[in-house]
Design an enzyme around this catalytic site. Structure first.
Site: not given
Ligand code: PGA
Length: 254
Positions: A98, A14, A170, A12, A176, A100, A215
């Site tokens: 997602h 983003k 997630e 992803n 992140g 976010e 992560s």
């Molecule tokens: P990350 O993000 O691997 O940077 O923790 C995962 C995601 O948001 O899909």
């Protein structure tokens, strides 16, 4: 991972990468995944780079997804993108819900209830994201949160299409942050999500792919992917570089 379900490794991006940066990335990734078999590799790409990435990966084993989609086919929804706009580009699927989108842009379970079937109807593979906040986990509300998210989002999906939905668990506190869920936490939550799908259909629950995200890095991918209920990974930060994303793909192959 289970041998009966085809694993998925999804990156992803983003809000990263211009068209030029996306093309450079694809040129770096393609040779690294040329001989990948028995595994789906997905890239979730910003809208502006979708056409370029679809074109430059045509004929490869990469599937290209959007990161969001509006539930209506068209209408007065300024700034939104519909399923027909994505399928016209030969996009294969889309992330939905997602964290976010939920946290910063007001994405609701109610909208997802329309988005998931709308994506399927249009021929786009939906990848539905669910997961609890740190507060919810500390308050013992993880299962209640997941139950609500999964039940709402799948409610209007025809039972015979449930297996086409990929779910990504997630935990928001792991996204992140570098703070990956423990193996026990990941396995437990994912088994719980599978049990929720069984509430709709027992057979579908055995076939539906459920990924872990939060992560995931080359260093921790192998042990996460070894867990029995985890069918792959949704990778943010570590997917931005073709070498580290390819290392995670390699962890899924071995
Ligand atoms: P990350 O993000 O691997 O940077 O923790 C995962 C995601 O948001 O899909």
């Amino acid at each position: 991972m289970s041998s009966s379900r085809t694993p998925v490794i999804a990156g992803n991006w983003k809000m990263h990468k211009t068209i030029a940066q996306a093309e450079e990335y694809v040129a770096g990734l393609l040779p690294r995944v040329a001989d990948v078999e028995g595994l789906e590799v997905v890239l979730c790409v910003p809208y502006t780079a979708l056409q370029a990435v679809v074109d430059s990966t045509r004929g490869s084993q990469l599937a290209i997804y959007a990161q969001n989609m509006h539930e209506a086919p068209s209408g007065a929804y300024t700034g939104e993108i519909s399923a027909p706009m994505l399928t016209e580009l030969d996009v294969h699927g889309t992330l939905l819900g997602h964290s976010e989108r939920r946290q910063y842009f007001g994405e609701t379970d109610r909208a997802l209830q329309l988005k998931v079937p709308a994506a399927l109807e249009a021929g786009l593979a939906p990848m539905l994201c669910v997961g609890e906040t740190e507060e919810q986990r500390l308050a013992g509300d993880t299962e209640r949160t997941l139950r609500h998210q999964v039940q709402e989002a799948l409610e209007k999906v025809a039972v015979d299409r449930l297996t086409e939905v990929t779910i990504a668990y997630e935990p928001i506190w792991a996204i992140g942050t570098g703070q990956v869920a423990t193996l026990e936490q990941a396995q437990e939550a994912i088994a719980f999500v599978r049990a929720l799908v069984a509430g709709f259909d027992k057979d579908a629950a055995q076939q539906v792919r459920i990924l872990y995200g939060g992560s995931v890095k080359p260093e921790n991918a192998a042990e996460l992917l070894a867990l029995p209920d985890i069918d792959g990974a949704l990778v943010g930060g570590a997917s931005l570089d073709p070498a580290s994303f390819a290392a995670i793909i390699d962890a899924a192959r071995s």
